[in-house]
Write an enzyme that holds these catalytic residues in place. Structure first.
Site, PDB file in Angstrom:
ATOM      1  CB  SER A  21      -0.947   0.016   1.199  1.00  0.00           C
ATOM      2  OG  SER A  21      -0.232   0.135   2.411  1.00  0.00           O
TER       3      SER A  21
ATOM      4  CE  LYS B 172      -2.871   2.162   4.814  1.00  0.00           C
ATOM      5  NZ  LYS B 172      -2.712   1.258   3.634  1.00  0.00           N
TER       6      LYS B 172
END
Length: 251
Positions: free
Chosen positions: A47, A100
């Site tokens: 990701s 993230k």
């Protein structure tokens, strides 16, 4: 009266407790650092490509974003800002850790249009973003979208999101952050489960101390956030190591 020189036996006896004390001090310092200052973390998914890759082993700085208290007068805390990469406890399952990039902070209005990120109505330059998939997903690429739902979207968040839409975007509430993966088409992030509470933030990735070219299955079996990560890394030091990524500062 003059001092008598120490015998060999006396020197050896006095040296042994000193060595034990030095070793104990080293262990205490190491435990303090691991417990309060840094944490081992391994990238399990794609990701955050290409900023972070599957098989990257990180040292996470737990001090940089820590909040106040006694240490606030000593250590260099600062607020979380847009563009910061953070490690945090996954709000849906807090026992899991995610990594993230923060794209919006409290008070910001955030949305995506045709894969383009807009914060407070202004496009944000993102030279680190990777797009792998062709075509457009009405929820992923044009967020927030209320006419699309999949099992990847947390149902509670979908309902909350619909009530928070203003002028085509979502305003981040106080004490929370909106995060996205750099691999924008392959990231389970705030679009799918909502905001990251401030108290869930563990720290920021500081250094890739080792990186292995692996499919992630073997790495996933090693417990997260423990010395097992470091032990595993040392045992496989020369096996598929990405030397060009080792000791790289995370930005």
């Amino acid at each position: 009266m003059s001092e008598q020189p120490h015998t060999h036996e006396e020197s050896r006896a006095s040296g042994w407790p000193g060595s034990v004390q030095s070793l104990a001090e080293t262990v205490v310092i190491a435990i303090f650092i691991i417990t309060f200052l840094v944490q081992a973390f391994q990238i399990p998914s794609e990701s955050m490509e290409n900023t972070l890759l599957i098989g990257d082993y990180l040292l996470v700085d737990k001090v940089h974003f820590a909040q106040g208290g006694l240490w606030g007068n000593i250590l260099p805390y600062r607020p979380v800002k847009r563009g910061d990469i953070i490690v945090f406890r996954y709000p849906v399952r807090p026992t899991e850790h995610f990594v993230k990039r923060v794209v919006a902070v409290p008070g910001d209005e955030v949305r995506l249009h045709n894969k383009r990120l807009l914060v407070n109505g202004q496009p944000v330059p993102e030279d680190y973003v990777l797009h792998k998939l062709r075509g457009r997903d009405s929820f992923r690429d044009n967020f927030p979208a209320t006419d699309f739902f999949t099992s990847s979207i947390d149902a509670g968040w979908f309902q909350e999101m619909r009530g928070r839409i203003r002028n085509g975007g979502i305003v981040v509430p106080p004490g929370k952050y909106f995060v996205l993966g750099d691999n924008r088409d392959e990231s389970l992030d705030s679009r799918y489960w909502g905001f990251v509470p401030r108290e869930n933030i563990v720290g920021r990735p500081l250094l890739i101390y080792w990186s292995v070219n692996d499919n992630g299955q073997e790495l996933a079996a090693v417990p997260d956030g423990t010395l097992s990560r470091l032990a595993y890394g040392l045992a496989h030091l020369f096996q598929n190591t990405r030397w060009e990524r080792t000791f790289r500062i995370v930005r």
